[in-house]
Each structure stands twice: as C-alpha cells, then as structure tokens.
Design a protein around this motif. Structure first.
Motif, PDB file in Angstrom:
ATOM      1  N   ASP A   1       0.847  -1.192   0.000  1.00  0.00           N
ATOM      2  CA  ASP A   1       0.000   0.000   0.000  1.00  0.00           C
ATOM      3  C   ASP A   1       0.883   1.242   0.000  1.00  0.00           C
ATOM      4  O   ASP A   1       1.676   1.455   0.938  1.00  0.00           O
ATOM      5  N   LEU A   2       0.759   2.058  -1.036  1.00  0.00           N
ATOM      6  CA  LEU A   2       1.448   3.339  -1.065  1.00  0.00           C
ATOM      7  C   LEU A   2       0.531   4.411  -0.488  1.00  0.00           C
ATOM      8  O   LEU A   2      -0.648   4.504  -0.856  1.00  0.00           O
ATOM      9  N   LEU A   3       1.060   5.218   0.417  1.00  0.00           N
ATOM     10  CA  LEU A   3       0.356   6.366   0.962  1.00  0.00           C
ATOM     11  C   LEU A   3       1.042   7.611   0.417  1.00  0.00           C
ATOM     12  O   LEU A   3       2.207   7.882   0.745  1.00  0.00           O
ATOM     13  N   ALA A   4       0.347   8.351  -0.450  1.00  0.00           N
ATOM     14  CA  ALA A   4       0.996   9.413  -1.214  1.00  0.00           C
ATOM     15  C   ALA A   4       0.320  10.759  -0.989  1.00  0.00           C
ATOM     16  O   ALA A   4      -0.907  10.853  -0.880  1.00  0.00           O
ATOM     17  N   PHE A   5       1.145  11.814  -0.925  1.00  0.00           N
ATOM     18  CA  PHE A   5       0.619  13.172  -0.925  1.00  0.00           C
ATOM     19  C   PHE A   5       1.574  14.049  -1.715  1.00  0.00           C
ATOM     20  O   PHE A   5       2.683  13.633  -2.077  1.00  0.00           O
TER      21      PHE A   5
ATOM     22  N   GLY B   1      -2.507  -7.241   6.184  1.00  0.00           N
ATOM     23  CA  GLY B   1      -1.369  -7.993   5.672  1.00  0.00           C
ATOM     24  C   GLY B   1      -0.557  -7.260   4.632  1.00  0.00           C
ATOM     25  O   GLY B   1       0.274  -7.858   3.941  1.00  0.00           O
ATOM     26  N   ALA B   2      -0.781  -5.937   4.493  1.00  0.00           N
ATOM     27  CA  ALA B   2      -0.045  -5.151   3.510  1.00  0.00           C
ATOM     28  C   ALA B   2       1.082  -4.374   4.168  1.00  0.00           C
ATOM     29  O   ALA B   2       1.042  -4.063   5.359  1.00  0.00           O
ATOM     30  N   VAL B   3       2.102  -4.062   3.348  1.00  0.00           N
ATOM     31  CA  VAL B   3       3.215  -3.227   3.798  1.00  0.00           C
ATOM     32  C   VAL B   3       2.966  -1.804   3.317  1.00  0.00           C
ATOM     33  O   VAL B   3       2.852  -1.568   2.106  1.00  0.00           O
ATOM     34  N   PRO B   4       2.864  -0.817   4.224  1.00  0.00           N
ATOM     35  CA  PRO B   4       2.660   0.567   3.791  1.00  0.00           C
ATOM     36  C   PRO B   4       3.989   1.288   3.555  1.00  0.00           C
ATOM     37  O   PRO B   4       4.937   1.123   4.326  1.00  0.00           O
ATOM     38  N   ILE B   5       4.061   2.069   2.491  1.00  0.00           N
ATOM     39  CA  ILE B   5       5.209   2.935   2.209  1.00  0.00           C
ATOM     40  C   ILE B   5       4.661   4.328   1.933  1.00  0.00           C
ATOM     41  O   ILE B   5       3.728   4.486   1.140  1.00  0.00           O
TER      42      ILE B   5
ATOM     43  N   GLY C   1       6.642  10.062   8.996  1.00  0.00           N
ATOM     44  CA  GLY C   1       7.097   8.793   8.460  1.00  0.00           C
ATOM     45  C   GLY C   1       7.273   8.786   6.963  1.00  0.00           C
ATOM     46  O   GLY C   1       7.252   7.716   6.336  1.00  0.00           O
ATOM     47  N   LEU C   2       7.453   9.968   6.360  1.00  0.00           N
ATOM     48  CA  LEU C   2       7.735  10.019   4.927  1.00  0.00           C
ATOM     49  C   LEU C   2       9.032   9.270   4.638  1.00  0.00           C
ATOM     50  O   LEU C   2      10.014   9.399   5.364  1.00  0.00           O
ATOM     51  N   GLN C   3       9.019   8.484   3.542  1.00  0.00           N
ATOM     52  CA  GLN C   3      10.180   7.647   3.239  1.00  0.00           C
ATOM     53  C   GLN C   3      10.918   8.039   1.968  1.00  0.00           C
ATOM     54  O   GLN C   3      12.135   7.940   1.894  1.00  0.00           O
TER      55      GLN C   3
ATOM     56  N   ALA D   1      18.866  18.229  11.902  1.00  0.00           N
ATOM     57  CA  ALA D   1      19.628  17.072  11.417  1.00  0.00           C
ATOM     58  C   ALA D   1      19.313  16.708   9.981  1.00  0.00           C
ATOM     59  O   ALA D   1      19.940  15.810   9.422  1.00  0.00           O
ATOM     60  N   GLY D   2      18.337  17.395   9.370  1.00  0.00           N
ATOM     61  CA  GLY D   2      18.004  17.108   7.981  1.00  0.00           C
ATOM     62  C   GLY D   2      16.915  16.063   7.844  1.00  0.00           C
ATOM     63  O   GLY D   2      16.351  15.560   8.817  1.00  0.00           O
ATOM     64  N   ALA D   3      16.617  15.733   6.581  1.00  0.00           N
ATOM     65  CA  ALA D   3      15.518  14.827   6.265  1.00  0.00           C
ATOM     66  C   ALA D   3      15.922  13.372   6.463  1.00  0.00           C
ATOM     67  O   ALA D   3      16.999  12.952   6.027  1.00  0.00           O
TER      68      ALA D   3
END
Length: 632
Positions: free
Chosen positions: A71-75, A118-122, A153-155, A200-202
């Motif tokens: 699952d992608l969580l996008a903005f 059961g999904a992995v969120p990114i 939690g932005l990756q 400390a940055g992103a």
C-alpha cells in the motif's frame, strides 16, 4: 516523430475501467523503452470497481507463495502548511481538511489498516514539500516542515520546482542537515535553528532523476540527488524514480537552479528502467512533480476530463513502469491510463496542502516480481480536521514549538489599512488589482534597490516596478485587532525573492509587456502589476499570435520618479531604471525580456519592500486601479 507534450491533450474519460483479463497481465514490462505513443485515443478512466474486485479475488487466494500486498500512501504539494490552511484552501468541497497533525493522524490510521490487512505501507510524496510556505515554516527556512515530514514517516519524495526556491545548495542542506548563520531571533526575517533547536536534515530520501549538472565533470554524482531508490517489500524489490517537471527553470528563480540541467521526464525514466531491471527490480513507481487538470475537481476520486502534461507523461512512460504518483497542479484525480502497450496504469494526485492522501493498493506477484496491474486500485482520502479528529501528538508538538518561536516575527505590527480591512489581490477585467498596485508601489520606492554609494540621481532610482501576479498569494488583511502584521504581509509574498533594479530601454519594456499574452503566456495571459507606468492594451489584438497589443501612444512613464509631475510617453531609445523581483529578473513566468537588462543590482527581500511601504504610509490607502486599461 514524438508528440509535443507541452501542448495539453484533452483525453476522453472512460465510463469505467474496461474489464481486463488477468491471465498473463502481471507481466506487462517491455524489453526496451518504447517510442512515445502518438495515439491520442487512449482513455484515462477512474480507478474503478473491476480493479478493486480483482484485487480482492487475488489477495484472498492462498498458495505456496502468496501475492505480496503493498500500500502506497501518497501526498503532494504540501508547501509547508503545518497548520490547517485558511479559507477554501483548507477544505475539500465542504469538508474542513489539512494541517500536518491531522495529516499525520490519517497516515497513522491508514498504516494500521494496511498492516492489519497484511499489507506493507510505504509513504511517498510527489514534490513541493517546501517552498511558498506560510511564515511558520518559512521563517525558519522550512526546517519545521522537514522535521514534521520525519515525524509523519515520509520515506521517499521527488523534488518539485518549489524545492529550489532558496537554491539547490539550500535544498541539499534540508536533506543532510546543519544550521545557517543568518541572524539572531529572526532579525533578518528568517532564523535557522532558533533557540535551542538543531536541524539534522531529512530522514526521507529526495530523488531527482532528471536534475543533472551543466558541468558533470565538477561533481561526483550524475544528478543532484539519487535518481532511484529501491525498497524491499517482503523480499520483493520495488523501485522508485523521482522527477520534477522539465520546465522547472522557467518557473523558479534563475539563481536557484544555476548550474543544473532539467531533462525530459519520459526519456529520463525510460532510460532508468533497464538499470533497475539489472538490479532485479520489476515493480516500478514514478513519483512525478508534474500533473494534470480535471474538469471537475470536486469529484476527487474520479478522472473527470483530465488533460495536461502530466497525463501525457503518464501515458508515454515505458510499459515497465507500473504506477505514476503526480503533483504540481494542486488538483485531485484518481485515474487509470493506458501505457504504450495498452496495459492499465494508475495515475493519481492528492490535492495539496496536506488535505488529502492517495492510498494505492498494489499486489506483487512473487513469480514475476511485478505488480499485477489489472488488480491495482487507488482511493483519495480526506485528511479531516476538527474536534472529532485527534491530531498526531508528536507532530503537534513540533508545530507548537515553532509557533512559540515565530510569534515575535509574525505578530509585529507594520501598518493599517485606511479604508477597510482588506486590500484584494483579485484582478479586474483589465488585469490590474489593488494589491498588485500597492506591492509595485512599495517596490519602486524600496531604497535597497539603489546601489550603495550611488549618487541617488534619477538615473540610479527606479521609476518603474513590474510584479508577477502569481507571486501575490493572498489578500492583505488586518487581523482581529485591526492591525496589519508582518505575518500577514508574508502570507501575501511568501517566496523570499530579492528585489533587483536594472536598466531597460523603452523598446525592451514594451517587449516585456507584450510577453504578457505572447510566447509562453499565449494560452494563459499573465498581466504584470505596475507602478510608474500606464498603458492600454487591445484584447482583440492580444488574442493573435505574436501580437503587439499595446495601443500606440498609450504607454506612459513617470520618467523622473516624481508623482507630482505628469506622465510622459515612453521612448524606445531611452533607458529607464526598472525594479522587479529576482524571479522575473531571471526570465520567470515566460518574461524572457528581462534577461536583456543591464546594470543589475540586488536589493533586499520583496516582503520587506511591502513592509517598509506600509510602515511609511500608515494607514495605507487602497490604490485606485487606473494604470492598466483593456480595450475590447
């Protein structure tokens, strides 16, 4: 022959996603990057029920190796809006939305739902996280926003054009951390690492696949930031390609992108596909800071009459690319386009200012290691705020800290409005606005644009100011106490542009005025706000290509910078001192004529031009809009 993407293509919308046969559809990649498909009959349909049904059927099957749920969580286009935006910018239709702590709550809740299923969120972003930010973030060089993004939690994120507002070196600092030495307690309008704060940055990774160097030999890396990022999802590799729009240099300050090149988005991404494949990546997502325009933005989970450059890119990208998460246009849409091989591909955008999150539900086949396209669907979710929603505490804590720190800057009273509580930025039929006039008056009077040590003669003093309307973001308003504050002025002009004085001839000034409806602005006029100048333009002539729509004899100038003396006709061969912000001075917004200027001199910040003018004319009167006249 490749089509011209810069001409927006209106694509008819399918009533629903066409039923797709699942057999063999998981392996849709091509062996080589294709030429762009010139077939404009391909449709953009909404991410519909058939894909959701297919997802449910496949996800429910069990076998030796189950499909992997991602699952992608996008903005996109957050623009430093840490607090809920005001007015219509803080709503989705009639629902109050936005604010980083409420965005954080939505993301946390959706991650929990994903894991339970059961999904992995990114969590990903399609650019413009910072830039054109409200004072709460901008006063501290957007350090608060980067800290909030870490807490959210932005990756991984693509760069956007506004990431370059303070230059690419400053953008690198936002990635890697460190403090600037720029004054104490906001003395210069900005304050890096205020109080006991560090930076400390992103923690997330910026990607810039199409941002290279004009002199590659002077740099170790080919691009400003990495082109791609590979993440593992239950053993399956997922590749992310991040890009900004190729036209970024046309819409940002020239100094901010000096030394950089911006490449074609489709060619860049397609060239990266073979490299990702060599690393065993078959599931590929593009984070694209370029977008499209729907005919009905209220239907945020549909794909209503979508057109524009982002759509053309999403259609033309290699069939090996599975998903396109987009931004830039500040519009919501949830589309399925056909790639050059005729396979479905998600193409989404989540509005702007943290009001919405797109949740993209993907399945990866462990046999092919690729995303099962016909079973991919998305949903745009509103980040609601208000008493019924609990803000994410760790994000709210960061916001509260900086609210306390910014108050000394934001609450300073700098003036009052004599005839009401608002000076509007709304442009009248001729293109002029009261606030545009006021800002231009402040710029032409700005003493910082006269070179130190100059004689102060007429030759040294600007007599004309030109201001781009897109740089005026909100109306100038008094607060509840009846005061105009620095925070209110900053909301009007949040870009931290520098003022630049320059020499231009009368002929060059008229050429710039004609660029308001020619060239890059032919399809959408940009009427500059003026001071020290009046003219009439013919709308019927302006509708013609390469038109000189200035009515002969009507262009008048205040040649001696004395409002008590009459305006005189502008003379082609005479040189005039003109002031504009450095965005325009660099040729921004399609006004290339500014690049012909000579004897340029940098002054102070544009917001300080407005501040000084308000302080000197307290209370300020709303200007009469009599400088520009449209003749039909």
């Amino acid at each position: 022959m490749q089509p011209n993407r810069r001409t927006a293509r209106a694509i008819p919308v399918a009533a629903a996603l066409t039923s797709l046969v699942l057999a063999g559809a998981a392996a849709t990649t091509a062996s080589a990057a294709p030429e762009r498909n010139t077939d404009q009959s391909r449709t953009a349909g909404a991410s519909g029920l058939s894909a959701k049904t297919s997802y449910a059927k496949l996800a429910g099957k069990s076998g030796k190796k189950d499909l992997v749920k991602l699952d992608l969580l996008a903005f996109n286009d957050f623009h430093g809006n840490l607090e809920p935006p005001s007015s219509s910018s803080g709503r989705v239709n009639n629902t109050n939305a936005g604010g980083a702590a409420y965005l954080g709550r939505l993301l946390a809740d959706e991650r929990a739902k994903s894991r339970a299923a059961g999904a992995v969120p990114i969590t990903v972003s399609a650019g413009d996280i910072v830039g054109a930010s409200p004072l709460l973030s901008a006063a501290f060089h957007d350090e608060p926003t980067i800290k909030v993004m870490n807490a959210l939690g932005l990756q991984v994120a693509s760069v956007g054009n506004h990431e370059f507002d303070e230059g690419w070196r400053e953008l690198r600092r936002l990635q890697h951390g460190g403090c600037l030495d720029d004054g104490t307690d906001g003395a210069n309008g900005q304050n890096s690492c205020p109080g006991d704060q560090d930076f400390a940055g992103a923690k997330f990774r910026y990607l810039a696949a199409n941002v290279g160097w004009t002199d590659p030999s002077a740099h170790k890396s080919k691009t400003l930031f990495p082109a791609t990022k590979i993440m593992k999802v239950k053993g399956e590799k997922v590749g992310f390609i991040g890009m900004t729009l190729e036209g970024t240099p046309d819409i940002v300050t020239a100094a901010g992108v000096q030394g950089l090149t911006f490449s074609d988005e489709v060619e860049t991404a397609n060239a990266l596909v073979p490299q990702l494949k060599k690393k065993g990546v078959k599931s590929i997502v593009v984070l694209l800071h370029e977008g499209a325009l729907p005919t009905d933005a209220t239907a945020y989970n549909s794909c209503s009459g979508v057109s524009g450059d982002g759509l053309a890119i999403a259609q033309d990208l290699s069939p090996a690319i599975d998903v396109v998460v987009s931004g830039h246009t500040h519009q919501p849409y949830n589309c399925v386009v056909q790639d050059p091989s005729g396979q479905p591909r998600l193409f989404t955008s989540a509005y702007s200012f943290g009001r919405m999150v797109t949740k993209l539900h993907l399945l990866i086949d462990p046999k092919t290691h690729d995303i099962v396209r016909p079973a991919a669907f998305a949903e745009n979710l509103i980040a609601m705020n208000g008493e019924s929603v609990s803000p994410l505490a760790k994000v709210q804590s960061i916001i509260d800290t900086y609210k306390a720190l910014v108050s000394a800057i934001a609450d300073k009273v700098i003036g009052h409005i004599a005839d009401g509580s608002t000076i509007t930025k709304a442009q009248e039929a001729d293109g002029e606005s009261p606030l545009g006039d006021l800002i231009a008056d402040g710029q032409v009077a700005d003493p910082t644009t006269i070179e130190a040590g100059a004689s102060g003669s007429t030759a040294d003093t600007p007599v004309i100011a030109l201001m781009n309307p897109g740089g005026i973001r909100v109306d100038l308003v008094e607060n509840e106490a009846g005061d105009v504050t620095y925070g209110g002025a900053f909301a009007v002009q949040p870009f931290n542009n520098f003022m630049v004085s320059m020499d231009l001839t009368g002929a060059q000034i008229k050429a710039i005025l004609n660029q308001q409806w020619n060239g890059a602005n032919e399809s959408g006029r940009k009427i500059l706000q003026v001071s020290g100048l009046t003219y009439t333009w013919d709308a019927s002539d302006a509708a013609l290509p390469d038109a000189d729509a200035l009515v002969p004899g009507t262009v008048l100038v205040d040649a001696d910078a004395d409002p008590a003396t009459p305006m005189v006709p502008i003379e082609d061969g005479t040189t005039y001192r003109v002031v504009a912000n450095n965005f325009l001075a660099g040729g921004g917004d399609g006004f290339a004529g500014f690049k012909d200027a000579t004897n340029t001199y940098f002054g102070g910040l544009d917001v300080d031009s407005l501040r000084m003018y308000l302080e000197a004319h307290d209370p300020v009167a709303t200007p009469v809009t009599d400088r520009i006249t449209k003749q039909d």
